[in-house]
Design an enzyme around this catalytic site. Structure first.
Site, short mmCIF file in Angstrom:
data_model
loop_
_atom_site.label_atom_id
_atom_site.label_comp_id
_atom_site.label_asym_id
_atom_site.label_seq_id
_atom_site.Cartn_x
_atom_site.Cartn_y
_atom_site.Cartn_z
N CYS A 1 0.83 -1.21 0.00
CA CYS A 1 0.00 0.00 0.00
C CYS A 1 0.86 1.26 0.00
O CYS A 1 0.67 2.15 -0.82
CB CYS A 1 -0.94 -0.03 1.21
SG CYS A 1 -1.88 1.48 1.38
N CYS B 1 -1.44 1.75 -3.13
CA CYS B 1 -2.41 2.83 -2.97
C CYS B 1 -1.80 4.23 -2.93
O CYS B 1 -2.26 5.13 -3.63
CB CYS B 1 -3.21 2.67 -1.66
SG CYS B 1 -3.34 1.00 -1.03
N LYS C 1 0.26 5.41 -6.03
CA LYS C 1 -0.70 5.45 -7.12
C LYS C 1 -1.55 6.73 -7.06
O LYS C 1 -1.72 7.44 -8.04
CB LYS C 1 -1.61 4.23 -7.06
CG LYS C 1 -2.69 4.27 -8.09
CD LYS C 1 -3.94 3.55 -7.75
CE LYS C 1 -4.64 3.86 -6.49
NZ LYS C 1 -5.57 2.77 -6.13
N TYR D 1 5.77 4.25 9.89
CA TYR D 1 5.39 2.86 10.21
C TYR D 1 6.41 2.24 11.16
O TYR D 1 6.07 1.59 12.13
CB TYR D 1 5.30 2.04 8.91
CG TYR D 1 3.93 2.10 8.29
CD1 TYR D 1 3.06 1.03 8.38
CD2 TYR D 1 3.48 3.25 7.64
CE1 TYR D 1 1.79 1.09 7.83
CE2 TYR D 1 2.23 3.32 7.10
CZ TYR D 1 1.38 2.24 7.19
OH TYR D 1 0.12 2.31 6.65
N TYR E 1 -8.96 -2.97 -11.55
CA TYR E 1 -8.82 -1.56 -11.21
C TYR E 1 -7.39 -1.05 -11.36
O TYR E 1 -7.18 0.11 -11.74
CB TYR E 1 -9.40 -1.27 -9.82
CG TYR E 1 -8.54 -1.64 -8.64
CD1 TYR E 1 -7.68 -0.72 -8.06
CD2 TYR E 1 -8.57 -2.92 -8.10
CE1 TYR E 1 -6.89 -1.06 -6.98
CE2 TYR E 1 -7.78 -3.27 -7.02
CZ TYR E 1 -6.94 -2.34 -6.47
OH TYR E 1 -6.15 -2.68 -5.40
N GLU F 1 -6.65 2.13 -13.62
CA GLU F 1 -6.09 3.33 -12.99
C GLU F 1 -4.79 3.75 -13.68
O GLU F 1 -4.57 4.94 -13.97
CB GLU F 1 -5.83 3.07 -11.50
CG GLU F 1 -7.13 2.98 -10.71
CD GLU F 1 -6.93 2.56 -9.26
OE1 GLU F 1 -7.86 2.80 -8.46
OE2 GLU F 1 -5.87 2.01 -8.92
N HIS G 1 -26.60 21.95 -1.20
CA HIS G 1 -26.68 22.56 -2.53
C HIS G 1 -25.67 23.69 -2.67
O HIS G 1 -25.48 24.44 -1.71
CB HIS G 1 -28.11 23.12 -2.73
CG HIS G 1 -28.32 23.70 -4.07
ND1 HIS G 1 -28.43 22.93 -5.20
CD2 HIS G 1 -28.42 25.00 -4.47
CE1 HIS G 1 -28.60 23.73 -6.25
NE2 HIS G 1 -28.60 24.98 -5.83
N GLU H 1 -25.95 15.91 -4.03
CA GLU H 1 -27.36 16.15 -3.67
C GLU H 1 -28.30 15.30 -4.51
O GLU H 1 -29.42 14.99 -4.12
CB GLU H 1 -27.72 17.64 -3.77
CG GLU H 1 -27.74 18.20 -5.17
CD GLU H 1 -28.01 19.71 -5.16
OE1 GLU H 1 -29.06 20.12 -4.68
OE2 GLU H 1 -27.14 20.49 -5.63
P1 FAD Z 1 1.18 -6.09 1.88
O1 FAD Z 1 0.85 -4.68 2.13
O2 FAD Z 1 1.46 -6.52 0.50
O3 FAD Z 1 2.41 -6.42 2.81
C1 FAD Z 1 3.09 -7.63 2.77
C2 FAD Z 1 4.53 -7.38 3.13
O4 FAD Z 1 5.16 -8.62 3.41
C3 FAD Z 1 5.34 -6.74 2.01
O5 FAD Z 1 5.95 -5.56 2.50
C4 FAD Z 1 6.37 -7.79 1.63
O6 FAD Z 1 7.62 -7.23 1.27
C5 FAD Z 1 6.49 -8.58 2.91
N1 FAD Z 1 6.91 -9.97 2.76
C6 FAD Z 1 6.51 -10.88 1.85
N2 FAD Z 1 7.07 -12.08 2.11
C7 FAD Z 1 7.83 -11.91 3.21
C8 FAD Z 1 8.64 -12.80 3.99
N3 FAD Z 1 8.73 -14.09 3.71
N4 FAD Z 1 9.31 -12.29 5.04
C9 FAD Z 1 9.21 -10.98 5.36
N5 FAD Z 1 8.46 -10.11 4.68
C10 FAD Z 1 7.77 -10.58 3.63
N6 FAD Z 1 -5.92 -1.12 -1.75
C11 FAD Z 1 -6.79 -0.17 -1.37
O7 FAD Z 1 -7.49 -0.34 -0.37
N7 FAD Z 1 -6.94 0.98 -2.09
C12 FAD Z 1 -6.19 1.25 -3.19
O8 FAD Z 1 -6.34 2.29 -3.82
C13 FAD Z 1 -5.23 0.28 -3.59
N8 FAD Z 1 -4.44 0.49 -4.66
C14 FAD Z 1 -3.51 -0.43 -5.01
C15 FAD Z 1 -2.70 -0.18 -6.11
C16 FAD Z 1 -1.75 -1.09 -6.50
C17 FAD Z 1 -0.88 -0.79 -7.69
C18 FAD Z 1 -1.60 -2.30 -5.76
C19 FAD Z 1 -0.57 -3.31 -6.17
C20 FAD Z 1 -2.39 -2.57 -4.66
C21 FAD Z 1 -3.35 -1.63 -4.28
N9 FAD Z 1 -4.20 -1.86 -3.19
C22 FAD Z 1 -5.12 -0.92 -2.84
C23 FAD Z 1 -4.16 -3.13 -2.44
C24 FAD Z 1 -3.39 -3.00 -1.13
O9 FAD Z 1 -2.10 -2.49 -1.39
C25 FAD Z 1 -3.29 -4.35 -0.46
O10 FAD Z 1 -4.59 -4.90 -0.32
C26 FAD Z 1 -2.66 -4.26 0.93
O11 FAD Z 1 -1.37 -3.71 0.86
C27 FAD Z 1 -2.61 -5.66 1.57
O12 FAD Z 1 -1.95 -5.60 2.80
P2 FAD Z 1 -1.20 -6.89 3.35
O13 FAD Z 1 -0.77 -6.55 4.73
O14 FAD Z 1 -2.02 -8.09 3.15
O15 FAD Z 1 0.07 -7.09 2.40
#
Ligand code: FAD
Length: 462
Positions: free
Chosen positions: A43, A48, A51, A99, A180, A184, A439, A444
């Site tokens: 994200c 997100c 983007k 973070y 999407y 986008e 309005h 609306e």
């Molecule tokens: P992630 O955020 O993907 O985090 C997983 C993390 O785990 C990553 O940092 C990765 O490096 C790490 N990782 C993987 N394997 C290992 C390992 N073995 N050991 C240690 N670390 C590891 N969602 C929205 O709600 N609104 C949006 O507008 C939107 N736009 C998006 C646009 C794009 C281009 C993309 C690709 C996604 C978008 N999303 C959006 C989706 C959103 O980013 C994901 O749903 C969200 O990040 C999921 O969170 P998560 O914690 O499951 O995984």
């Protein structure tokens, strides 16, 4: 005191992982988290956030054009892609720091390494080979763009990951996909002046959205100059003598472009994670199978967010993390609620949506009232821009509950967030009617559509 090194070990520092680690740690639990790339996850780093920043950047040419109708003279303008990428990088680095700080403040142990499971209670850090035991393990490793290795020449293509950091802005791009992310990016690249083509194997883009919105957006994108090819696929990508690429399609011959981007879905990041060693079950797509409480089949291991392939959105991953915390650390069993998730497509114009599409609602309810308005937004009167806003309320005739709202137009995402509350609260069409309009706004229209535009009875429009 337990026999484990940690009460909780979280693998993956994205939306779901960071939230679970930070909150568990702030509750006094002994928590560790491992991230292999950058904290903030998809994200923040390549989803997100960057983007949306690119969406803003790509909207300026239209703002400049529109300004003329309001009396402005806009002088010479130019765009610097490298400047945009650098500004984006600065912002995501700032967010990444926040973070990390949140985790530090909560006193979680932070590891910058890939982590893999050794068994049901043991995690190994790949960087150092260290192992740690934990009473509970959360897998929140997200997903990764589907590389489509079956496509000849796939190694010449890019995914959304690379699109954020291209060395130079291409002159032309072909984007494969109709979801999407594909839509986008097509709007982003077009807005930044790139000759853009979208190719999608389905009949219409954005398959799970309301058909009216899909068609309306398709028309609007084509009117802007984006070429959309439906019912077709790329069969091969190869290098052209001029250094560009040639994409051979099934039905539309060859297309010569600078860049081909694949946006064909995302695969769960479960390969090589040690899931077999720990006995964690996966589904056919490689996603981790979980129950309603995000529990895997191994009692000490939980999975949440994109890796479970439920609903791939940031707020959903965060919500699943909070439910995990309630259930496991606050003695308050809480299931994630995946019903009525409001969402947006940051296309231009945007789509904002919550609840059922007309098609889904028609298959679920005997009779629907559909309220539909299509109008020119006020700003377009002076700007002269040919564009329309579409708003649609889907109402179950039996109890008057609003079961779906769909908007195509400016700030549709912002409206969807607020409409999400009304639908979640179970508002009826009468509640909408009893609400005073603001309005002059576009929104609306949502409270002033007094009689149905049409009805759907037993699946048929009447
Ligand atoms: P992630 O955020 O993907 O985090 C997983 C993390 O785990 C990553 O940092 C990765 O490096 C790490 N990782 C993987 N394997 C290992 C390992 N073995 N050991 C240690 N670390 C590891 N969602 C929205 O709600 N609104 C949006 O507008 C939107 N736009 C998006 C646009 C794009 C281009 C993309 C690709 C996604 C978008 N999303 C959006 C989706 C959103 O980013 C994901 O749903 C969200 O990040 C999921 O969170 P998560 O914690 O499951 O995984």
């Amino acid at each position: 005191m337990t026999a484990y090194d940690y009460d909780l070990f979280v693998i993956g520092g994205g939306s779901g992982g960071v939230r679970s680690a930070r909150v568990a740690s702030s509750l006094g639990k002994r928590v560790a988290i491992a991230e292999e790339y950058r904290y903030g996850g998809t994200c923040v780093i390549r989803g997100c956030v960057p983007k949306k920043l690119f969406v803003y950047a790509s909207q300026f040419p239209e703002h400049f054009e529109d300004a003329v109708g309001f009396g402005w003279t806009v002088g010479e303008r130019s765009f610097d892609w490298k400047k945009l990428v650098a500004a984006k990088d600065q912002e995501i680095t700032r967010l990444e720091g926040l973070y990390r700080k949140g985790l530090e403040n909560a006193k979680a142990d932070i590891y910058d390494s890939r982590a893999e499971l050794v068994d049901a209670h043991t995690v190994k850090l790949v960087k150092t080979g260290q192992t740690f035991t934990a009473e509970r393990i959360v897998i929140a490793v997200g997903g990764t763009p589907n590389e489509h290795k079956a496509l000849k020449g796939h190694e010449l293509t890019i995914s959304s990951n690379e699109a954020f950091d291209l060395e130079t802005l291409p002159r032309s791009i072909l984007i494969a996909g109709g979801g999407y992310i594909a839509v986008e990016f097509a709007n982003i690249f077009h807005g930044l002046g790139v000759e853009t083509t979208l190719i999608y194997r389905g009949k219409e883009i954005l398959s799970r959205f309301d058909l009216d919105m899909r068609r309306g957006l398709h028309e609007a994108m084509e009117a802007k100059g984006i070429r959309i090819i439906c019912s077709d696929v790329i069969e091969e990508v190869s290098k052209a003598p001029d250094g560009g690429l040639v994409a051979r399609t099934l039905n539309n011959g060859t297309l010569s472009v600078d860049t081909v981007m694949l946006a064909l879905g995302r695969d769960p990041n479960t390969k090589g994670l040690g899931l077999e060693a720990a006995g964690v079950a996966l589904d056919k797509r490689g996603a981790i199978v979980v129950d309603e409480y995000s529990r895997t089949n191994v009692p000490s291991i939980f999975a949440l967010g994109d890796v479970t392939d439920r609903v791939q959105l940031t707020p959903v991953a965060i919500h699943e993390a909070m439910c995990f915390i309630e259930t496991e650390f606050k003695n308050n069993p809480t299931k994630p609620d995946h019903d009525l998730i409001a969402t947006a497509v940051f296309s231009q114009p945007e789509i904002g949506t919550v609840g059922l599409s007309e098609e889904e609602a028609a298959s679920r309810y005997q009779e629907l009232e559909v309220y539909r308005a299509q109008f020119r937004p006020m700003k377009a009167t002076l700007s002269g821009r040919a564009e329309k806003t579409i708003m649609k309320l889907i109402v179950n005739a039996e109890d008057r509950k609003v079961v779906g709202v769909h908007i195509l137009g400016h700030e549709a995402g912002e409206m969807a967030q607020l409409l999400g509350i009304t639908l979640k609260a179970g508002c009826t069409k009468d509640d909408f009617d009893n609400t005073m309009a603001v309005h002059p706004t576009a929104a609306e229209e949502l409270v002033t559509m007094y009689s149905p535009s049409y009805r759907i009875r037993n699946g048929e429009r009447v």
